[in-house]
Design a protein around this motif. Structure first.
Motif, PDB file in Angstrom:
ATOM      1  N   LEU A  45      -2.253 -13.668   8.225  1.00 39.24           N
ATOM      2  CA  LEU A  45      -2.795 -12.393   8.684  1.00 39.24           C
ATOM      3  C   LEU A  45      -3.030 -11.462   7.493  1.00 39.24           C
ATOM      4  O   LEU A  45      -2.230 -11.427   6.550  1.00 39.24           O
ATOM      5  CB  LEU A  45      -1.848 -11.721   9.676  1.00 39.24           C
ATOM      6  CG  LEU A  45      -1.694 -12.393  11.038  1.00 39.24           C
ATOM      7  CD1 LEU A  45      -0.679 -11.635  11.881  1.00 39.24           C
ATOM      8  CD2 LEU A  45      -3.026 -12.455  11.755  1.00 39.24           C
ATOM      9  N   ALA A  46      -4.106 -10.701   7.571  1.00 37.47           N
ATOM     10  CA  ALA A  46      -4.453  -9.789   6.474  1.00 37.47           C
ATOM     11  C   ALA A  46      -3.778  -8.432   6.621  1.00 37.47           C
ATOM     12  O   ALA A  46      -3.844  -7.611   5.720  1.00 37.47           O
ATOM     13  CB  ALA A  46      -5.965  -9.596   6.419  1.00 37.47           C
TER      14      ALA A  46
ATOM     15  N   THR B 134      -2.296   0.887   1.027  1.00 41.75           N
ATOM     16  CA  THR B 134      -2.198  -0.561   1.216  1.00 41.75           C
ATOM     17  C   THR B 134      -3.557  -1.241   1.326  1.00 41.75           C
ATOM     18  O   THR B 134      -3.645  -2.460   1.207  1.00 41.75           O
ATOM     19  CB  THR B 134      -1.390  -0.869   2.484  1.00 41.75           C
ATOM     20  OG1 THR B 134      -1.974  -0.161   3.587  1.00 41.75           O
ATOM     21  CG2 THR B 134       0.060  -0.457   2.326  1.00 41.75           C
ATOM     22  N   ASP B 135      -4.588  -0.475   1.581  1.00 38.79           N
ATOM     23  CA  ASP B 135      -5.893  -1.064   1.846  1.00 38.79           C
ATOM     24  C   ASP B 135      -6.915  -0.595   0.820  1.00 38.79           C
ATOM     25  O   ASP B 135      -6.669   0.310   0.022  1.00 38.79           O
ATOM     26  CB  ASP B 135      -6.344  -0.719   3.263  1.00 38.79           C
ATOM     27  CG  ASP B 135      -5.406  -1.330   4.303  1.00 38.79           C
ATOM     28  OD1 ASP B 135      -5.396  -2.568   4.421  1.00 38.79           O
ATOM     29  OD2 ASP B 135      -4.683  -0.567   4.964  1.00 38.79           O
ATOM     30  N   TYR B 136      -8.078  -1.199   0.884  1.00 37.04           N
ATOM     31  CA  TYR B 136      -9.125  -0.984  -0.106  1.00 37.04           C
ATOM     32  C   TYR B 136      -9.470   0.492  -0.292  1.00 37.04           C
ATOM     33  O   TYR B 136      -9.530   0.982  -1.425  1.00 37.04           O
ATOM     34  CB  TYR B 136     -10.369  -1.769   0.312  1.00 37.04           C
ATOM     35  CG  TYR B 136     -11.614  -1.411  -0.461  1.00 37.04           C
ATOM     36  CD1 TYR B 136     -11.815  -1.881  -1.758  1.00 37.04           C
ATOM     37  CD2 TYR B 136     -12.598  -0.605   0.109  1.00 37.04           C
ATOM     38  CE1 TYR B 136     -12.952  -1.551  -2.469  1.00 37.04           C
ATOM     39  CE2 TYR B 136     -13.740  -0.276  -0.605  1.00 37.04           C
ATOM     40  CZ  TYR B 136     -13.912  -0.748  -1.888  1.00 37.04           C
ATOM     41  OH  TYR B 136     -15.029  -0.413  -2.587  1.00 37.04           O
TER      42      TYR B 136
ATOM     43  N   ALA C 125     -11.378  -3.009 -11.538  1.00 31.38           N
ATOM     44  CA  ALA C 125     -11.855  -4.361 -11.269  1.00 31.38           C
ATOM     45  C   ALA C 125     -11.262  -4.906  -9.969  1.00 31.38           C
ATOM     46  O   ALA C 125     -11.934  -5.622  -9.219  1.00 31.38           O
ATOM     47  CB  ALA C 125     -11.496  -5.288 -12.436  1.00 31.38           C
ATOM     48  N   ALA C 126     -10.015  -4.536  -9.678  1.00 37.60           N
ATOM     49  CA  ALA C 126      -9.355  -5.026  -8.467  1.00 37.60           C
ATOM     50  C   ALA C 126      -9.949  -4.437  -7.201  1.00 37.60           C
ATOM     51  O   ALA C 126      -9.801  -5.013  -6.114  1.00 37.60           O
ATOM     52  CB  ALA C 126      -7.860  -4.736  -8.538  1.00 37.60           C
TER      53      ALA C 126
ATOM     54  N   ARG D  33      -7.995  -7.048  -4.498  1.00 36.28           N
ATOM     55  CA  ARG D  33      -6.844  -7.737  -5.077  1.00 36.28           C
ATOM     56  C   ARG D  33      -5.672  -6.765  -5.149  1.00 36.28           C
ATOM     57  O   ARG D  33      -5.431  -6.118  -6.173  1.00 36.28           O
ATOM     58  CB  ARG D  33      -7.206  -8.296  -6.445  1.00 36.28           C
ATOM     59  CG  ARG D  33      -8.433  -9.206  -6.430  1.00 36.28           C
ATOM     60  CD  ARG D  33      -8.501 -10.111  -7.642  1.00 36.28           C
ATOM     61  NE  ARG D  33      -8.325  -9.402  -8.897  1.00 36.28           N
ATOM     62  CZ  ARG D  33      -9.305  -8.855  -9.611  1.00 36.28           C
ATOM     63  NH1 ARG D  33     -10.555  -8.911  -9.158  1.00 36.28           N
ATOM     64  NH2 ARG D  33      -9.066  -8.257 -10.769  1.00 36.28           N
ATOM     65  N   ALA D  34      -4.950  -6.659  -4.042  1.00 36.92           N
ATOM     66  CA  ALA D  34      -3.920  -5.628  -3.908  1.00 36.92           C
ATOM     67  C   ALA D  34      -2.819  -5.775  -4.950  1.00 36.92           C
ATOM     68  O   ALA D  34      -2.364  -4.778  -5.538  1.00 36.92           O
ATOM     69  CB  ALA D  34      -3.333  -5.658  -2.505  1.00 36.92           C
ATOM     70  N   ASN D  35      -2.356  -6.997  -5.205  1.00 39.01           N
ATOM     71  CA  ASN D  35      -1.250  -7.182  -6.153  1.00 39.01           C
ATOM     72  C   ASN D  35      -1.669  -6.839  -7.579  1.00 39.01           C
ATOM     73  O   ASN D  35      -0.914  -6.187  -8.323  1.00 39.01           O
ATOM     74  CB  ASN D  35      -0.737  -8.623  -6.071  1.00 39.01           C
ATOM     75  CG  ASN D  35      -0.051  -8.917  -4.756  1.00 39.01           C
ATOM     76  OD1 ASN D  35       0.446  -8.013  -4.092  1.00 39.01           O
ATOM     77  ND2 ASN D  35      -0.019 -10.186  -4.371  1.00 39.01           N
TER      78      ASN D  35
END
Length: 437
Positions: free
Chosen positions: A267-268, A370-372, A412-413, A421-423
């Motif tokens: 799950l995302a 937590t999100d974009y 870039a993430a 690329r959350a991490n």
């Protein structure tokens, strides 16, 4: 200039400026483009550069996007969006022209729609002040009294920018979910970045003496507060689209996530401590709310505590009933307005600015992003806050340069909304937060 010539135009404007009944017409970009005004080829003006038009028209720079805004409507993408919406030609449709051009009905002889977002969209119809603002002895306050929009005031500027860069109650100035479904880009807002990209003038000592200077931190903080306030205010009136919510107000990736029937699929969804609601509900787009919390905690802990309580209540209420949601929306909007006023009256210290930077890179704001959408706002905030500290001599150039690679990694993430690329983002931002230690 053609026709009556520049002197004739000024004379006519002077005559009109003496009439209380004069309409604040939009006289057109050509009215500002004389070589003795803002149309010089070189920045040789004594008080202002006087080549501001060149910056506004720059075809190679993002600083010229306002001048290109109407021409975008002639491109295939705009034509396709308009066809899907069945609104006719986009270059004349109110739904498009209200932000990609100048939709005023009060137009002077030199007004041209293909000027795009011209001078008067931001500075106000110039009939009563176009002549007076070049006269010796006339102050900026005099021009404002004559109808000029005081965009030097950060709250006024935020309101002007938000009309198009988030939406307003004015006709044609609201990008609905339906418009985005037809292909319009997602709308996002950060006042300090927009100010920097669209600055066509120098904020030198003379400018500061005449108009004052808000600075990057204040501009960022006020912008976050008023962006949230605008979203919540519009939500109260436009929160429904038929029998469904108006999804424009919500985090796109509440729904637009990759899904699979494979029982092993991951799950995302990401846990978020700032959003108490039931799994499966759509999430209000809280990117500005997250950043506002960081600014509030550094400047006014009492208002910050109120904001936190009301934000959680707001998120929870959205999953219950509409009456309760509207009540929670109104309360949160009032606190956002109070914070905007508090920030506008504040001088931000090094300690406060560093506290904000740490918050958005590794503190409570970082945990909530937590999100974009939140990630994008956080990296823009980090750059704004760091640049402001460098400009004010609070952080050295060497420290700022050392942080640059990690800011670039964070950008870039979040470059691709579909591949956030959350991490990687969190790791880069945590390192940026070490600046100033």
């Amino acid at each position: 200039m053609a026709g009556r010539g520049f002197i004739g135009l000024i004379a006519a404007a002077l005559a009109l400026s003496g009439s209380a009944a004069a309409v604040d017409r939009h006289e057109g970009v050509a009215t500002c483009s004389g070589s003795t005004c803002h149309g010089r080829q070189l920045a040789t003006g004594k008080t202002v550069r006087q080549n501001e038009l060149l910056t506004w028209q720059d075809e190679t720079s993002i600083a010229g996007v306002h001048s290109r805004a109407w021409r975008v409507l002639l491109q295939p993408r705009a034509k396709a969006i308009a066809a899907r919406l069945n609104i006719g030609a986009p270059e004349t449709a109110a739904e498009c022209v209200s932000c990609h051009g100048d939709a005023t009905p009060h137009r002077g002889a030199r007004f041209r729609m293909d000027d795009g977002v011209g001078c008067e969209v931001c500075h106000g119809g110039s009939t009563r002040w176009v002549a007076s603002h070049i006269r010796v002895g006339v102050s900026h306050a005099d021009n404002v009294r004559a109808g000029m929009t005081p965009v030097n005031d950060v709250r006024t500027r935020a309101g002007v920018c938000l009309d198009c860069h988030f939406g307003s109650s004015k006709p044609g100035q609201f990008v609905t979910h339906r418009v985005m479904a037809a292909g319009h880009p997602r709308v996002a807002f950060e006042l300090d970045l927009f100010t920097a990209l669209q600055r066509h003038h120098d904020e030198d000592a003379d400018y500061v003496q005449r108009k004052g200077r808000a600075g990057g931190v204040k501009t960022w903080a006020v912008g976050q507060a008023l962006a949230l306030e605008r979203a919540l205010t519009l939500f109260q009136g436009r929160g429904m689209a038929g029998s469904f919510p108006e999804f424009y107000f919500f985090d796109c990736r509440s729904c637009h996530r990759t899904f699979s029937d494979d029982p092993a699929a991951k799950l995302a969804i990401r846990n978020n401590p700032a959003r108490p609601f039931m799994l499966g509900n759509v999430v209000f787009n809280d990117e500005n709310l997250i950043m506002l919390g960081a600014a509030a905690r550094a400047v006014d802990p009492a208002l910050a505590a109120r904001l936190d309580v009301q934000a959680k209540a707001f998120h929870a209420a959205l999953g219950q009933d509409r009456a309760g949601a509207l009540k929670a929306t109104a309360a949160l909007a009032a606190t956002a307005r109070a914070l905007a006023a508090r920030f506008a009256a504040s001088s931000f210290s090094r300690a406060q600015t560093l506290a904000m930077l740490r918050d958005v890179t590794s503190g409570a704001a970082a945990a909530a992003a937590t999100d974009y959408q939140g990630g994008v706002q956080a990296v823009m905030a980090a750059e704004t806050l760091l640049a402001a500290m460098v400009a004010d001599g609070q952080v050295g150039q060497a420290q700022a340069r050392a942080a640059r690679p990690d800011i670039d990694r964070a950008y870039a993430a979040v470059r691709d909304a579909n591949a956030y690329r959350a991490n990687d983002f969190r790791a880069a931002m945590a390192r940026v937060g070490g600046v100033g230690r």
